[in-house]
Design an enzyme around this catalytic site. Sequence first.
Site, PDB file in Angstrom:
ATOM      1  N   GLY A  59       5.861   4.430  -0.839  1.00  0.00           N
ATOM      2  CA  GLY A  59       4.445   4.639  -1.375  1.00  0.00           C
ATOM      3  C   GLY A  59       3.993   3.299  -2.032  1.00  0.00           C
ATOM      4  O   GLY A  59       4.767   2.732  -2.847  1.00  0.00           O
ATOM      5  N   GLN A  71      -1.275  -1.360  -7.661  1.00  0.00           N
ATOM      6  CA  GLN A  71      -0.180  -2.077  -7.916  1.00  0.00           C
ATOM      7  C   GLN A  71      -0.058  -3.461  -7.206  1.00  0.00           C
ATOM      8  O   GLN A  71       0.918  -4.066  -7.250  1.00  0.00           O
ATOM      9  CB  GLN A  71       0.890  -1.320  -7.138  1.00  0.00           C
ATOM     10  CG  GLN A  71       1.343   0.218  -7.829  1.00  0.00           C
ATOM     11  CD  GLN A  71       2.172   0.895  -7.221  1.00  0.00           C
ATOM     12  OE1 GLN A  71       2.292   1.751  -6.157  1.00  0.00           O
ATOM     13  NE2 GLN A  71       3.806   0.732  -7.597  1.00  0.00           N
ATOM     14  N   CYS A 126       9.771   3.249  -9.339  1.00  0.00           N
ATOM     15  CA  CYS A 126       8.291   2.894  -9.227  1.00  0.00           C
ATOM     16  C   CYS A 126       8.584   1.264  -8.899  1.00  0.00           C
ATOM     17  O   CYS A 126       9.095   0.574  -9.587  1.00  0.00           O
ATOM     18  CB  CYS A 126       7.422   3.071 -10.120  1.00  0.00           C
ATOM     19  SG  CYS A 126       5.699   2.395  -9.924  1.00  0.00           S
ATOM     20  N   LEU A 127       7.751   0.742  -7.854  1.00  0.00           N
ATOM     21  CA  LEU A 127       7.906  -0.704  -7.392  1.00  0.00           C
ATOM     22  C   LEU A 127       7.368  -1.377  -8.713  1.00  0.00           C
ATOM     23  O   LEU A 127       7.588  -2.649  -8.783  1.00  0.00           O
ATOM     24  CB  LEU A 127       7.268  -0.998  -6.156  1.00  0.00           C
ATOM     25  CG  LEU A 127       7.638  -0.315  -4.841  1.00  0.00           C
ATOM     26  CD1 LEU A 127       6.825  -0.220  -3.685  1.00  0.00           C
ATOM     27  CD2 LEU A 127       8.930  -0.999  -4.509  1.00  0.00           C
ATOM     28  N   HIS A 164       2.747  10.782  -7.004  1.00  0.00           N
ATOM     29  CA  HIS A 164       3.188   9.741  -7.423  1.00  0.00           C
ATOM     30  C   HIS A 164       1.927   8.577  -7.496  1.00  0.00           C
ATOM     31  O   HIS A 164       1.512   7.924  -8.388  1.00  0.00           O
ATOM     32  CB  HIS A 164       4.395   9.322  -7.207  1.00  0.00           C
ATOM     33  CG  HIS A 164       5.136   7.973  -7.977  1.00  0.00           C
ATOM     34  ND1 HIS A 164       6.134   7.789  -8.534  1.00  0.00           N
ATOM     35  CD2 HIS A 164       4.489   6.667  -7.636  1.00  0.00           C
ATOM     36  CE1 HIS A 164       6.230   6.615  -8.810  1.00  0.00           C
ATOM     37  NE2 HIS A 164       5.252   5.667  -8.464  1.00  0.00           N
ATOM     38  N   GLU A 165       1.672   8.611  -6.136  1.00  0.00           N
ATOM     39  CA  GLU A 165       0.384   7.477  -5.851  1.00  0.00           C
ATOM     40  C   GLU A 165      -0.763   7.617  -6.232  1.00  0.00           C
ATOM     41  O   GLU A 165      -1.487   7.006  -6.736  1.00  0.00           O
ATOM     42  CB  GLU A 165       0.670   7.303  -4.180  1.00  0.00           C
ATOM     43  CG  GLU A 165       1.739   6.811  -3.525  1.00  0.00           C
ATOM     44  CD  GLU A 165       2.691   5.717  -4.256  1.00  0.00           C
ATOM     45  OE1 GLU A 165       1.899   4.919  -5.069  1.00  0.00           O
ATOM     46  OE2 GLU A 165       3.786   5.781  -4.338  1.00  0.00           O
ATOM     47  N   HIS A 220      -1.265   7.014  -9.602  1.00  0.00           N
ATOM     48  CA  HIS A 220      -1.378   5.470 -10.046  1.00  0.00           C
ATOM     49  C   HIS A 220      -2.953   5.270 -10.203  1.00  0.00           C
ATOM     50  O   HIS A 220      -3.413   4.400 -10.753  1.00  0.00           O
ATOM     51  CB  HIS A 220      -0.903   4.692  -8.957  1.00  0.00           C
ATOM     52  CG  HIS A 220       0.589   4.054  -9.068  1.00  0.00           C
ATOM     53  ND1 HIS A 220       1.071   3.573 -10.099  1.00  0.00           N
ATOM     54  CD2 HIS A 220       1.519   4.264  -8.385  1.00  0.00           C
ATOM     55  CE1 HIS A 220       2.029   3.146 -10.175  1.00  0.00           C
ATOM     56  NE2 HIS A 220       2.816   3.702  -9.077  1.00  0.00           N
TER      57      HIS A 220
HETATM   58 ZN   LIG Z   1       4.795   3.899  -8.490  1.00  0.00          ZN
END
Ligand SMILES: [Zn+2]
Length: 174
Positions: free
Chosen positions: A44, A49, A89-90, A131-132, A135
């Site tokens: 995701g 991000q 998380c990226l 999670h997304e 963000h």
């Molecule tokens: Zn993340």
Amino acid sequence: MLPIVKYPHPILRTPAQEISTISDELRTLADEMYATMLAVRGIGLAAPQIGRSLRLIVVDVSKERNQRITLFNPRITTQEGTGEGEEGCLSIPGVSATIKRTASVCASGLNSQGEIHEIKAEGLLAVCLQHEIDHLNGVLFVDHLSRFKRERLLGKYHKLQETNLKNNGTLPTQ
Ligand SMILES: [Zn+2]
């Protein structure tokens, strides 16, 4: 590929802007976000991000990488039960933790055509959508941890970042 913003960049803490018109520019952005997410083996990615304060997420939790979900202005409409699972998380690469989440959710948003798209999800997809969407509200997975666990995890992350800087002079992409 779009560069991924890393913690503690302030955009990750900024609530993202509602999208009023789904333009071609935003459709292209969603395509680029999806390609970037696949390239770094993510499941995701949210627009903050990649440094854009927009309420846009792309998700694909399938092994085959062929079940793309694109949602503009997504929100969680219903929540049921509790569960927990390992999350990373990226934007906070190299660390992960067990996070408590709602087990099943309904998410609603607009697809690329501007039509209302509703998704009933459980398991990994439910976790990923939460999670997304977090963000988009400036919330990170570490916020769901106790203060003690959060500080320990972020301490480990900062140490990793310093080591990577020393070794390569660049931050890792994942
Ligand atoms: Zn993340």
